[in-house]
Structures are given as C-alpha cells and as structure tokens.
Design a protein around this motif. Structure first.
Motif, PDB file in Angstrom:
ATOM      1  N   CYS A   8     -43.126 -37.118-104.643  1.00  0.00           N
ATOM      2  CA  CYS A   8     -42.421 -38.418-104.670  1.00  0.00           C
ATOM      3  C   CYS A   8     -42.910 -39.356-103.574  1.00  0.00           C
ATOM      4  CB  CYS A   8     -40.922 -38.214-104.491  1.00  0.00           C
ATOM      5  SG  CYS A   8     -40.206 -37.421-105.894  1.00  0.00           S
ATOM      6  N   GLN A   9     -43.054 -38.852-102.356  1.00  0.00           N
ATOM      7  CA  GLN A   9     -43.339 -39.728-101.222  1.00  0.00           C
ATOM      8  C   GLN A   9     -44.824 -39.930-100.975  1.00  0.00           C
ATOM      9  OE1 GLN A   9     -40.842 -41.361 -99.963  1.00  0.00           O
ATOM     10  NE2 GLN A   9     -39.426 -40.166-101.226  1.00  0.00           N
ATOM     11  N   LYS A  10     -45.648 -38.939-101.346  1.00  0.00           N
ATOM     12  CA  LYS A  10     -47.082 -39.055-101.050  1.00  0.00           C
ATOM     13  C   LYS A  10     -47.926 -39.091-102.312  1.00  0.00           C
ATOM     14  CE  LYS A  10     -46.471 -36.626 -96.711  1.00  0.00           C
ATOM     15  NZ  LYS A  10     -46.642 -35.347 -96.050  1.00  0.00           N
ATOM     16  N   ASN A  11     -47.269 -39.139-103.455  1.00  0.00           N
ATOM     17  CA  ASN A  11     -47.975 -39.148-104.737  1.00  0.00           C
ATOM     18  C   ASN A  11     -48.940 -37.955-104.849  1.00  0.00           C
ATOM     19  OD1 ASN A  11     -48.146 -40.350-107.222  1.00  0.00           O
ATOM     20  ND2 ASN A  11     -49.955 -41.573-106.668  1.00  0.00           N
ATOM     21  N   ALA A  12     -48.562 -36.834-104.230  1.00  0.00           N
ATOM     22  CA  ALA A  12     -49.445 -35.643-104.252  1.00  0.00           C
ATOM     23  C   ALA A  12     -49.442 -34.992-105.633  1.00  0.00           C
ATOM     24  CB  ALA A  12     -48.949 -34.626-103.221  1.00  0.00           C
ATOM     25  N   ARG A  13     -50.598 -34.417-105.988  1.00  0.00           N
ATOM     26  CA  ARG A  13     -50.722 -33.636-107.222  1.00  0.00           C
ATOM     27  C   ARG A  13     -51.563 -32.417-106.893  1.00  0.00           C
ATOM     28  NH1 ARG A  13     -47.568 -37.076-108.012  1.00  0.00           N
ATOM     29  NH2 ARG A  13     -47.469 -38.577-109.727  1.00  0.00           N
ATOM     30  N   PRO A  14     -51.467 -31.330-107.666  1.00  0.00           N
ATOM     31  CA  PRO A  14     -52.303 -30.166-107.372  1.00  0.00           C
ATOM     32  C   PRO A  14     -53.781 -30.548-107.499  1.00  0.00           C
ATOM     33  CG  PRO A  14     -50.662 -29.663-109.075  1.00  0.00           C
ATOM     34  CD  PRO A  14     -50.622 -31.135-108.867  1.00  0.00           C
ATOM     35  N   PRO A  15     -54.654 -29.966-106.666  1.00  0.00           N
ATOM     36  CA  PRO A  15     -56.077 -30.348-106.692  1.00  0.00           C
ATOM     37  C   PRO A  15     -56.792 -29.858-107.943  1.00  0.00           C
ATOM     38  CG  PRO A  15     -55.718 -28.540-105.155  1.00  0.00           C
ATOM     39  CD  PRO A  15     -54.363 -28.920-105.667  1.00  0.00           C
TER      40      PRO A  15
END
Ligand SMILES: Nc1ncnc2c1ncn2[C@@H]1O[C@H](COP(=O)(O)OP(=O)(O)OP(=O)(O)O)[C@@H](O)[C@H]1O
Length: 355
Positions: free
Chosen positions: A271-278
C-alpha cells in the motif's frame, strides 16, 4: 456437548473400522446419519431441500487438511469420492459462531449454482448447528500451494505456467460473468485434479458484486490482497485480477510472495511503497507484461478476465506455432537470478500464510 468432540469420536471409530474392514463392509457398518440423526438436528428452511445431503449415503474417512475454522475429511457420498469440509461453531464466541453460519450459508448458496470445469464441484451440504458440512468432489492433486511447495524454485516449465494460468483465468471469467467476486484467490484455494486441471475453490468470503459492501474487518490474505482491499476501500472484481497477478508470480517462482515479511509488513509495503514480488529475470516478456498489468495499483488499469483469457489463449496459439515464443525475456527490476537462487534455496521457507 463440546464442539467436535462427538465428531472426533466418530472419526476415530470410523478410522479404526476402516483399517479392519473392507470398504464395502465398512460402508455397511457405519454411516454419519446414525450420529447426525441422533444428535436431534434437523434440516429446515427455504432452499435447503435443494442442497441437503442424504446423510444415510455419507461415509467419512480420515482428516487430511484444515482451514482456519474447518477440518477437511475424505469420504464417500453416493459412491463418489468426496471431500467433506466440517465447520464447527465455537460455543464460547457468539459473534464468531454467527459469522461462521453466515459464511457457510453464503458459500453454499454460491457453490450450489456454479458448474464449470475450473470450479470446484459442489455435491451437497448439511446444516446441523453447531456443525455444518460442505461436500465437494475430492481432488487428489491437493492445493496448488502444496504442488508448488514440492517443486524447486523457478522449476515449472513456462508452457505449464501458461496452461495452469489459463485454467484459473477460465474459472475466474466464469465467476465474474455471474457477478461473483472470489476475494480470496491464492494458490491454497486452487485445487488440482488427477489431470492437473485447476479448480477454483473456497468461496467462504466471496460475494455478489452488487452486495459486497466495504472490506471492513475483512479476513482475506494480505500477501495476495489488492491495495484498495487492504485499505478497506470500495472494491470491485478487479481485486481478483490483482490476486491473479500474484498467483501467476507464484507459478513462475514456486515461492510464497513476500516470504521475508510478515503479512502485515507485506500489506504496508504494497500500500505505502507500491511494492510487488520481484519478477525473475528469466520471466518471459509476455508473462511479465500481463502480470504487471494485473497487479497495477490502479484497479482501472487491470484487465478484465475476458481480456486475460484472450491474451493467454493468444500466447497458447503463438507457442504452438513457435516453441521459442516464451523464451524471450527482459532483465527486470535489477533483480538477477544469480543473486536470488542461492538465497532462496538457503532460506526457502513456507511461512504461515496468515492474514
Ligand atoms: N475438494 C477437495 N479436494 C482436495 N482437497 C481439498 C478439497 N477441499 C479442500 N481441500 C484441502 O483443504 C484445504 C482447506 O480447504 P478450504 O480452503 O476450502 O477450507 P477453509 O476452511 O475455507 O480454509 P480457510 O478459511 O483457512 O481459507 C485446501 O487448501 C485443500 O488443501
């Protein structure tokens, strides 16, 4: 009567009998109906006649899996191999008991109407408070999560990733065409039959799009959950498209998403860092483009399942024409396989897939 106590007794008696007797003798010797009828419970209420199990035809075997509030047994119903999900209402927690009843009613109401080769086959159900059961076809391949766990990281051939993704997309296309949101799409809720055909399962928190309401107090699984749902905002069918993107990533890697984080840390990062699995550097460009669209932070940018199915079907055709079609890939996000594999193998764990 304590929850599950009488069920445990039945299960243990039946397991002992099963060991001693042939299946035919065992079937004649004992059946669920004896216990359920003597428990004083009876089936009432509109609609139940349509899906109520004939308890004299139900025979239970061993427990082989568990959910958060359920136990899953193997069994035989009208000569078919079945899985029996037993849900027990806790006596000491009225809110949870009411929630579980509502969840059971909604799951059965949905499952009863669904017939598709990529959706779990509902057979019957029974409502005997404080115990409910849902009888479905038994799928010997177990969950996709279990299957991936047995494979090495990055080991699934890309044509298999494509075939399994298409199965899931077909199941989801069917659901969405009927206005149903699954809301808990993940490898644990995808089952494999003996031909490695995928069946979408576990409709416990599914809903009709018109009746979904907000995601407040929602109990899905953060690692697969779309950001708008984590934030308890209004959500649409596109939450399933986000989860589908994560499931495709699981197929490509055979790993658990964000496995170096707790579910809450994963939710925060998404949510906060727009992270997704690599995405692995070996990921075919065709897959990485589709996955990035599916897990886009903006739900409007995510494709509909109709488009996903067409895209995957076009990949299947391209692969049939050109066996090299899935070999082209782009370097992705500074993440290299050489860096990842030793770490993944050394630290590969399957953490609890809690919320
Ligand atoms: N029909 C089936 N055939 C084979 N395995 C099954 C079947 N139904 C369930 N299972 C196994 O049981 C597990 C739990 O089932 P399910 O997800 O329906 O239970 P649940 O109570 O809804 O779980 P949770 O609420 O924790 O998600 C599945 O991941 C799968 O391993």
């Amino acid at each position: 009567m304590k929850n599950f106590q009488w069920l445990k007794q039945i299960a243990s008696t039946q397991t002992k009998l099963e060991r001693r007797l042939s299946l035919g003798e065992y079937r004649r010797a004992i059946s669920w109906s004896k216990y359920l009828i003597s428990s004083g419970a009876e089936i009432k209420g509109g609609g139940e006649e349509e899906w109520s199990a004939d308890m004299s035809q139900l025979f239970i075997g061993n427990k082989f899996a568990s959910g958060r509030h359920s136990r899953i047994y193997r069994g035989v119903y009208k000569r078919r191999d079945v899985a029996i999900k037993l849900i027990s209402q806790p006596q000491e927690d009225g809110d949870l008991a009411a929630f579980l009843e509502k969840q059971f009613t909604s799951e059965v109401a949905l499952l009863f109407r669904l017939r598709h080769p990529n959706i779990i086959s509902f057979i019957a159900a029974c409502k005997k408070p404080p115990v409910f059961c849902i009888i479905t076809e038994y799928y010997p391949g177990g969950s996709l999560r279990k299957y991936l766990h047995q494979q090495g990281p990055y080991s699934l051939p890309h044509d298999l990733v494509l075939r399994l993704s298409l199965d899931i997309a077909h199941g989801m296309q069917y659901l969405h065409a009927r206005g149903i949101l699954h809301r808990d799409l993940k490898s644990e809720n995808l089952l494999l039959d003996e031909d490695m055909c995928v069946k979408v399962a576990d409709f416990g928190i599914s809903c009709l799009e018109t009746q979904c309401g907000s995601a407040k107090g929602f109990t899905g699984t953060y690692r697969w959950m779309a950001p708008e749902m984590i934030k308890e905002k209004h959500h649409t069918k596109k939450v399933d498209v986000y989860s589908f993107g994560i499931v495709m990533w699981e197929l490509l890697t055979a790993l658990v998403p964000f496995d170096d984080m707790t579910p809450e840390q994963a939710a925060f990062a998404v949510c906060q860092k727009n992270a997704r699995p690599p995405l692995p550097s070996t990921c075919p460009t065709a897959f990485s483009r589709l996955i990035r669209l599916c897990w886009s932070g903006n739900p409007d940018k995510r494709p509909h399942f109709d488009e996903i199915v067409s895209t995957l079907e076009s990949y299947t055709e391209s692969l049939a024409r050109d066996p090299e079609f899935l070999t082209s890939h782009e370097p992705s996000e500074g993440y290299t396989l050489a860096r990842c594999i030793p770490k993944c193998i050394a630290t590969r764990r399957y953490p609890s897939l809690g919320t």
